[in-house]
Scaffold this motif. Structure first.
Motif, PDB file in Angstrom:
ATOM      1  N   ARG A 148       0.824  -1.211   0.000  1.00 17.33           N
ATOM      2  CA  ARG A 148       0.000   0.000   0.000  1.00 17.33           C
ATOM      3  C   ARG A 148       0.856   1.258   0.000  1.00 17.33           C
ATOM      4  O   ARG A 148       0.554   2.222  -0.698  1.00 17.33           O
ATOM      5  CB  ARG A 148      -0.907   0.009   1.236  1.00 17.33           C
ATOM      6  N   ILE A 149       1.926   1.225   0.790  1.00 21.17           N
ATOM      7  CA  ILE A 149       2.807   2.399   0.836  1.00 21.17           C
ATOM      8  C   ILE A 149       3.419   2.631  -0.545  1.00 21.17           C
ATOM      9  O   ILE A 149       3.445   3.753  -1.049  1.00 21.17           O
ATOM     10  CB  ILE A 149       3.904   2.223   1.909  1.00 21.17           C
ATOM     11  N   ALA A 150       3.856   1.529  -1.178  1.00 19.13           N
ATOM     12  CA  ALA A 150       4.469   1.649  -2.500  1.00 19.13           C
ATOM     13  C   ALA A 150       3.450   2.162  -3.515  1.00 19.13           C
ATOM     14  O   ALA A 150       3.804   2.848  -4.465  1.00 19.13           O
ATOM     15  CB  ALA A 150       5.029   0.298  -2.936  1.00 19.13           C
ATOM     16  N   GLY A 151       2.191   1.834  -3.300  1.00 17.61           N
ATOM     17  CA  GLY A 151       1.146   2.267  -4.220  1.00 17.61           C
ATOM     18  C   GLY A 151       0.551   3.614  -3.856  1.00 17.61           C
ATOM     19  O   GLY A 151      -0.496   3.987  -4.368  1.00 17.61           O
ATOM     20  N   ASP A 152       1.200   4.330  -2.949  1.00 18.74           N
ATOM     21  CA  ASP A 152       0.725   5.649  -2.513  1.00 18.74           C
ATOM     22  C   ASP A 152      -0.707   5.615  -2.000  1.00 18.74           C
ATOM     23  O   ASP A 152      -1.477   6.553  -2.175  1.00 18.74           O
ATOM     24  CB  ASP A 152       0.827   6.674  -3.649  1.00 18.74           C
ATOM     25  N   TYR A 153      -1.074   4.535  -1.368  1.00 19.15           N
ATOM     26  CA  TYR A 153      -2.429   4.413  -0.849  1.00 19.15           C
ATOM     27  C   TYR A 153      -2.664   5.397   0.294  1.00 19.15           C
ATOM     28  O   TYR A 153      -1.786   5.602   1.118  1.00 19.15           O
ATOM     29  CB  TYR A 153      -2.632   2.982  -0.333  1.00 19.15           C
ATOM     30  N   TYR A 154      -3.816   6.018   0.313  1.00 25.99           N
ATOM     31  CA  TYR A 154      -4.200   6.802   1.477  1.00 25.99           C
ATOM     32  C   TYR A 154      -5.717   6.858   1.587  1.00 25.99           C
ATOM     33  O   TYR A 154      -6.423   6.739   0.591  1.00 25.99           O
ATOM     34  CB  TYR A 154      -3.603   8.209   1.459  1.00 25.99           C
ATOM     35  N   ALA A 155      -6.199   6.992   2.801  1.00 26.12           N
ATOM     36  CA  ALA A 155      -7.636   7.011   3.033  1.00 26.12           C
ATOM     37  C   ALA A 155      -8.088   8.383   3.488  1.00 26.12           C
ATOM     38  O   ALA A 155      -9.273   8.687   3.475  1.00 26.12           O
ATOM     39  CB  ALA A 155      -8.015   5.971   4.078  1.00 26.12           C
ATOM     40  N   SER A 156      -7.118   9.196   3.886  1.00 30.54           N
ATOM     41  CA  SER A 156      -7.497  10.457   4.500  1.00 30.54           C
ATOM     42  C   SER A 156      -6.415  11.496   4.244  1.00 30.54           C
ATOM     43  O   SER A 156      -5.243  11.158   4.122  1.00 30.54           O
ATOM     44  CB  SER A 156      -7.668  10.209   6.001  1.00 30.54           C
ATOM     45  N   ALA A 194      -1.356   1.515  10.122  1.00 32.17           N
ATOM     46  CA  ALA A 194      -1.112   2.941  10.335  1.00 32.17           C
ATOM     47  C   ALA A 194       0.174   3.373   9.642  1.00 32.17           C
ATOM     48  O   ALA A 194       1.239   2.860   9.930  1.00 32.17           O
ATOM     49  CB  ALA A 194      -1.021   3.219  11.836  1.00 32.17           C
ATOM     50  N   PHE A 195       0.034   4.289   8.699  1.00 36.71           N
ATOM     51  CA  PHE A 195       1.243   4.884   8.128  1.00 36.71           C
ATOM     52  C   PHE A 195       0.935   6.240   7.504  1.00 36.71           C
ATOM     53  O   PHE A 195      -0.216   6.553   7.213  1.00 36.71           O
ATOM     54  CB  PHE A 195       1.919   3.960   7.105  1.00 36.71           C
ATOM     55  N   VAL A 196       1.994   7.041   7.380  1.00 35.41           N
ATOM     56  CA  VAL A 196       1.877   8.319   6.685  1.00 35.41           C
ATOM     57  C   VAL A 196       2.295   8.058   5.247  1.00 35.41           C
ATOM     58  O   VAL A 196       3.392   7.564   4.988  1.00 35.41           O
ATOM     59  CB  VAL A 196       2.800   9.383   7.324  1.00 35.41           C
ATOM     60  N   ASN A 207      -0.116  19.440   3.344  1.00 33.82           N
ATOM     61  CA  ASN A 207      -1.059  18.346   3.150  1.00 33.82           C
ATOM     62  C   ASN A 207      -0.426  17.054   3.645  1.00 33.82           C
ATOM     63  O   ASN A 207       0.694  16.725   3.272  1.00 33.82           O
ATOM     64  CB  ASN A 207      -1.406  18.175   1.671  1.00 33.82           C
ATOM     65  N   ILE A 208      -1.161  16.351   4.521  1.00 26.62           N
ATOM     66  CA  ILE A 208      -0.646  15.092   5.053  1.00 26.62           C
ATOM     67  C   ILE A 208      -1.592  13.974   4.630  1.00 26.62           C
ATOM     68  O   ILE A 208      -2.774  13.996   4.985  1.00 26.62           O
ATOM     69  CB  ILE A 208      -0.569  15.135   6.598  1.00 26.62           C
ATOM     70  N   LYS A 209      -1.085  13.029   3.856  1.00 29.19           N
ATOM     71  CA  LYS A 209      -1.910  11.884   3.457  1.00 29.19           C
ATOM     72  C   LYS A 209      -1.617  10.721   4.391  1.00 29.19           C
ATOM     73  O   LYS A 209      -0.452  10.369   4.587  1.00 29.19           O
ATOM     74  CB  LYS A 209      -1.597  11.478   2.012  1.00 29.19           C
ATOM     75  N   VAL A 210      -2.655  10.152   4.945  1.00 25.53           N
ATOM     76  CA  VAL A 210      -2.474   9.058   5.908  1.00 25.53           C
ATOM     77  C   VAL A 210      -3.349   7.869   5.553  1.00 25.53           C
ATOM     78  O   VAL A 210      -4.294   7.982   4.775  1.00 25.53           O
ATOM     79  CB  VAL A 210      -2.761   9.524   7.358  1.00 25.53           C
ATOM     80  N   SER A 211      -3.037   6.720   6.161  1.00 28.74           N
ATOM     81  CA  SER A 211      -3.650   5.460   5.746  1.00 28.74           C
ATOM     82  C   SER A 211      -5.066   5.228   6.240  1.00 28.74           C
ATOM     83  O   SER A 211      -5.777   4.408   5.685  1.00 28.74           O
ATOM     84  CB  SER A 211      -2.763   4.299   6.177  1.00 28.74           C
ATOM     85  N   THR A 212      -5.470   5.887   7.327  1.00 33.35           N
ATOM     86  CA  THR A 212      -6.845   5.678   7.803  1.00 33.35           C
ATOM     87  C   THR A 212      -7.478   7.014   8.194  1.00 33.35           C
ATOM     88  O   THR A 212      -6.783   7.980   8.500  1.00 33.35           O
ATOM     89  CB  THR A 212      -6.905   4.758   9.053  1.00 33.35           C
TER      90      THR A 212
END
Ligand code: ZN
Ligand code: ZN
Length: 373
Positions: A148-156, A194-196, A207-212
């Motif tokens: 997910r981190i490698a795929g730039d995933y973020y939920a919020s 949990a990750f940034v 802007n902060i993109k985070v995982s949840t």
């Protein structure tokens, strides 16, 4: 001679009678009748080991796949992981006491470690030993989290902005610290989700993109708890998951208050003199630099009363005190022109001071309190 004897149920040889305690040992169910030593050792299997162990390890973060999920094992290298997996997989017979073992890893190739394990122990007062070799096969993969981190995933996404100004360096740095701190705390409790994803600085903020969404909410709440201001959240439908549920991404828009502690402001429609801001949480609070009296904005004004900024506590220059005129006035040397100038005397002014911090602004010259809190 006592005739109280027992016999091995398998070969019929006489065996010493068991004590009642032994016969009731809950760790040895079904052992009501004792075999003789020779029959016992015929079946005895000291170490129970699998033929081989396959381990899935995340090549990025070193997490290990166990059961049906990835777990952090805190291992330094693949040999550590192999040792840990072998320890989990090997079993020793419950009857054996004083079990000791050592393990000797042999790196066969990049992904195979042969674990030579040597066990010793005592059973039926007889020393036993066994050597087992278990190959551990390491499969290097990518865990869900690293994927997910490698795929730039973020939920919020948390947007840090400020009203009528840009956030200060201190606010920006603190926001980063808070985001990383919250994630680190959650990781420490074993939360692998949990990750940034990304922290991006923009002209007007951060802007902060985070995982949840939960992390986004925590960061925003912590920011306004420390700096004041407001947060609004808005959901955007981004996709549907595999079960057809709608997946929303939440944007938390943090607006920091227009004035912050240390600002000196001039309030509109007010002749009480400039105010040094002490707090922008809740209603704006501060101190009048003319008198030293306390100021607090009304409920309607909240943290953004109509005002203009004159300067900052840290812009203050040291001015020499010439003379104390009376309870309300002091003469100081203007730090720019070095002309003796009469200024208002706030109650925090120390009459014994040789110099005082002053702020020269559009509103004139004012004595500020010492920058101590
Ligand atoms: Zn026997
Ligand atoms: Zn990983």
């Amino acid at each position: 001679m006592s005739e109280s004897r027992a016999f091995c149920p398998r070969c019929g040889d006489p065996v010493p009678e068991r004590s009642t305690t032994d016969a009731n040992d809950p760790l040895r169910p079904g052992a009501e009748v004792e075999l003789c030593d020779s029959c016992y050792f015929e079946d005895f299997d000291f170490v129970d080991a699998p033929n081989r162990i396959d381990v899935r390890v995340c090549a990025q973060c070193g997490a290990v796949y166990r059961g049906n999920r990835w777990v952090d094992v805190g291992a330094q290298d693949y040999t550590d992981i192999a040792i840990e997996e072998v320890s989990e997989a090997l079993g020793v017979h419950v009857d054996v006491e004083d079990v000791a073992w050592q393990i000797d890893p042999e790196q066969v190739d990049q992904n195979t470690i042969r674990m030579h394990s040597f066990f010793t122990g005592v059973v039926r007062e007889t020393p036993v030993e066994e050597e087992v070799t278990v190959p551990v096969k390491i499969a290097r993969q990518t865990c869900t989290r690293c994927g997910r981190i490698a795929g730039d995933y973020y939920a919020s996404i948390v947007q840090i902005r400020a009203e009528d100004r840009t956030p200060t360096t201190e606010e920006i740095e603190r926001a980063k610290e808070i985001a990383n701190g919250i994630v680190a705390d959650m990781e420490a409790t074993g939360d692998r989700n949990a990750f940034v994803t990304e922290i991006g600085e923009l002209d007007d903020g951060l802007n902060i993109k985070v995982s949840t969404n939960k992390i986004g909410k925590k960061i925003s709440n912590k920011m306004i708890e420390e700096f004041g201001g407001t947060v609004n959240d808005a959901e955007t439908l981004v996709t549907e998951d595999e079960d057809g549920n709608e997946v929303y991404r939440v944007t938390f828009a943090v607006r920091l208050p227009p004035y912050r502690p240390g600002n000196v402001i001039d309030l509109a429609d007010d002749d009480g003199g400039p105010v040094l801001v002490r707090s922008a949480r809740g209603n704006l609070k501060g101190v009048r630099v003319t008198t030293g009296e306390r100021y607090e904005a009304g409920y309607e004004e909240g943290n953004s009363p109509d005002a203009r900024k004159l300067g900052d506590l840290e812009d203050a220059a040291e001015a020499t005190v010439v003379t104390v005129e009376d309870d309300n006035a002091v003469q100081v040397l203007d730090p720019e022109t070095f002309r003796a100038t009469t200024v208002a005397r706030p109650d925090y002014f120390d009459p014994d001071a040789e110099t005082v911090p002053v702020l020269k602004s559009r509103a004139g010259l004012h004595i500020l309190p010492e920058d101590d809190d």
